[in-house]
Scaffold this motif. Structure first.
Motif, PDB file in Angstrom:
ATOM      1  N   PHE A  37       0.804  -1.251  -0.132  1.00 10.62           N
ATOM      2  CA  PHE A  37       0.031   0.119  -0.169  1.00 10.62           C
ATOM      3  C   PHE A  37       0.892   1.302  -0.158  1.00 10.62           C
ATOM      4  N   THR A  38       0.532   2.094  -0.883  1.00  8.96           N
ATOM      5  CA  THR A  38       1.380   3.342  -0.888  1.00  8.96           C
ATOM      6  C   THR A  38       0.660   4.607  -1.383  1.00  8.96           C
ATOM      7  N   ASP A  39       1.139   5.810  -0.516  1.00  9.88           N
ATOM      8  CA  ASP A  39       0.700   7.014  -0.697  1.00  9.88           C
ATOM      9  C   ASP A  39       0.797   7.377  -2.210  1.00  9.88           C
ATOM     10  N   VAL A  40       0.187   8.491  -2.828  1.00  9.71           N
ATOM     11  CA  VAL A  40       0.368   8.740  -4.195  1.00  9.71           C
ATOM     12  C   VAL A  40       0.979  10.085  -4.169  1.00  9.71           C
ATOM     13  N   TYR A  55       6.395   4.690 -12.666  1.00  9.94           N
ATOM     14  CA  TYR A  55       5.629   3.951 -13.513  1.00  9.94           C
ATOM     15  C   TYR A  55       6.360   2.440 -13.838  1.00  9.94           C
ATOM     16  N   SER A  56       7.535   2.357 -14.157  1.00 14.44           N
ATOM     17  CA  SER A  56       8.203   1.303 -14.735  1.00 14.44           C
ATOM     18  C   SER A  56       8.486   0.350 -13.420  1.00 14.44           C
ATOM     19  N   ALA A  57       8.798   1.229 -12.143  1.00 14.31           N
ATOM     20  CA  ALA A  57       8.789   0.324 -10.931  1.00 14.31           C
ATOM     21  C   ALA A  57       7.483  -0.346 -10.625  1.00 14.31           C
ATOM     22  N   LEU A  58       6.170   0.272 -10.953  1.00 18.28           N
ATOM     23  CA  LEU A  58       5.099  -0.253 -10.726  1.00 18.28           C
ATOM     24  C   LEU A  58       4.858  -1.727 -11.582  1.00 18.28           C
ATOM     25  N   PRO A  70      -2.354   2.152  -4.366  1.00 20.12           N
ATOM     26  CA  PRO A  70      -2.180   3.254  -4.088  1.00 20.12           C
ATOM     27  C   PRO A  70      -3.317   3.899  -3.114  1.00 20.12           C
ATOM     28  N   VAL A  71      -3.004   4.706  -2.110  1.00 20.62           N
ATOM     29  CA  VAL A  71      -3.974   5.167  -1.282  1.00 20.62           C
ATOM     30  C   VAL A  71      -3.953   6.509  -1.143  1.00 20.62           C
ATOM     31  N   THR A  72      -5.178   7.319  -1.599  1.00 14.28           N
ATOM     32  CA  THR A  72      -4.942   8.717  -1.847  1.00 14.28           C
ATOM     33  C   THR A  72      -6.339   9.333  -1.402  1.00 14.28           C
ATOM     34  N   GLY A  73      -6.438  10.507  -1.139  1.00  8.80           N
ATOM     35  CA  GLY A  73      -7.299  11.613  -0.705  1.00  8.80           C
ATOM     36  C   GLY A  73      -8.200  11.893  -1.967  1.00  8.80           C
ATOM     37  N   ARG A  74      -7.527  11.773  -3.076  1.00 11.50           N
ATOM     38  CA  ARG A  74      -8.119  12.126  -4.269  1.00 11.50           C
ATOM     39  C   ARG A  74      -9.550  11.814  -4.746  1.00 11.50           C
ATOM     40  N   SER A  75     -10.116  12.381  -5.627  1.00  9.49           N
ATOM     41  CA  SER A  75     -11.535  12.221  -6.024  1.00  9.49           C
ATOM     42  C   SER A  75     -11.817  10.725  -6.546  1.00  9.49           C
ATOM     43  N   ALA A  83      -6.706   3.636 -11.486  1.00  2.00           N
ATOM     44  CA  ALA A  83      -7.147   2.066 -11.939  1.00  2.00           C
ATOM     45  C   ALA A  83      -7.241   1.568 -13.233  1.00  2.00           C
ATOM     46  N   ARG A  84      -7.692   2.519 -13.928  1.00  2.00           N
ATOM     47  CA  ARG A  84      -7.261   2.113 -15.599  1.00  2.00           C
ATOM     48  C   ARG A  84      -6.085   2.330 -16.082  1.00  2.00           C
ATOM     49  N   LEU A  85      -5.318   3.107 -15.649  1.00  2.09           N
ATOM     50  CA  LEU A  85      -4.032   3.510 -16.646  1.00  2.09           C
ATOM     51  C   LEU A  85      -2.737   2.948 -15.835  1.00  2.09           C
ATOM     52  N   TRP A  86      -2.601   3.010 -14.772  1.00  2.81           N
ATOM     53  CA  TRP A  86      -1.470   2.656 -13.849  1.00  2.81           C
ATOM     54  C   TRP A  86      -1.466   1.210 -13.745  1.00  2.81           C
ATOM     55  N   PRO A  87      -0.338   0.376 -13.821  1.00  5.26           N
ATOM     56  CA  PRO A  87      -0.410  -0.965 -13.502  1.00  5.26           C
ATOM     57  C   PRO A  87      -0.310  -1.398 -11.818  1.00  5.26           C
ATOM     58  N   VAL A  88      -1.461  -1.222 -11.456  1.00  2.00           N
ATOM     59  CA  VAL A  88      -1.775  -1.272  -9.953  1.00  2.00           C
ATOM     60  C   VAL A  88      -3.010  -2.181  -9.838  1.00  2.00           C
ATOM     61  N   ASP A  89      -3.211  -2.787  -8.726  1.00  4.55           N
ATOM     62  CA  ASP A  89      -4.313  -3.928  -8.565  1.00  4.55           C
ATOM     63  C   ASP A  89      -5.459  -3.406  -8.354  1.00  4.55           C
ATOM     64  N   ALA A  90      -5.358  -2.176  -7.566  1.00  5.93           N
ATOM     65  CA  ALA A  90      -6.691  -1.319  -7.039  1.00  5.93           C
ATOM     66  C   ALA A  90      -5.996   0.041  -6.571  1.00  5.93           C
ATOM     67  N   VAL A  91      -7.094   0.938  -6.261  1.00  4.13           N
ATOM     68  CA  VAL A  91      -6.817   2.292  -5.626  1.00  4.13           C
ATOM     69  C   VAL A  91      -7.814   2.569  -4.430  1.00  4.13           C
ATOM     70  N   ILE A  92      -7.421   2.956  -3.600  1.00  5.45           N
ATOM     71  CA  ILE A  92      -8.213   3.514  -2.538  1.00  5.45           C
ATOM     72  C   ILE A  92      -8.512   5.019  -2.364  1.00  5.45           C
TER      73      ILE A  92
END
Length: 147
Positions: A37-40, A55-58, A70-75, A83-92
């Protein structure tokens, strides 16, 4: 429940040191990591931008089977982009109000903390507060980038 410093909980609370950075962990410890889990803002991004090396590390983490969330306060709209464009499994997003992911069929799935009725009541209250602010603060307006 056991007392905070009892033998049953000691392994959970005995080590109060600050967490280590990944590059400070032993190879054995790194082999046991299944997710991160990481901050943005200011952690993955620099001055609001996602650097290519991040991005390459992700991508490398994803290929290695490490889940990244990633975990963020963003909208919610910003989180959809992540969620759609980054190579991540989910976003909070919105400070924990929801979790968003792209499912195995490629569809966006969002799990909210609050049920639909509670969210509708909260949205109505937000609209009421917005109207109060516009009446009380000359020249104020609602943001145009988020409904």
């Amino acid at each position: 429940p056991a007392a905070p410093d009892s033998p049953e909980t000691a392994p959970l609370v005995a080590d109060r040191r600050a967490p280590l950075a990944l590059n400070q962990l032993s190879d054995d410890a790194l082999r046991n990591i299944t997710g991160i889990f990481t901050d943005v803002d200011g952690t993955l991004t620099t001055k609001g931008k996602l650097p290519a090396h991040t991005y390459s590390a992700l991508e490398r983490l994803h290929r290695a089977g490490i889940k990244v969330v990633p975990v963020t306060g963003r909208s919610i709209a910003w989180c959809e982009v992540i969620a759609r464009l980054w190579p991540v499994d989910a976003v909070i997003g919105e400070n924990g109000a929801f979790a968003m992911r792209v499912d195995s069929r490629g569809h966006l799935a969002t799990d909210f903390v609050d049920d639909a009725q509670t969210r509708a009541r909260n949205l109505e209250r937000i609209r009421e507060v917005g109207a109060e602010i516009r009446r009380a603060v000359p020249g104020s307006a609602l943001a145009t980038d988020q409904a």
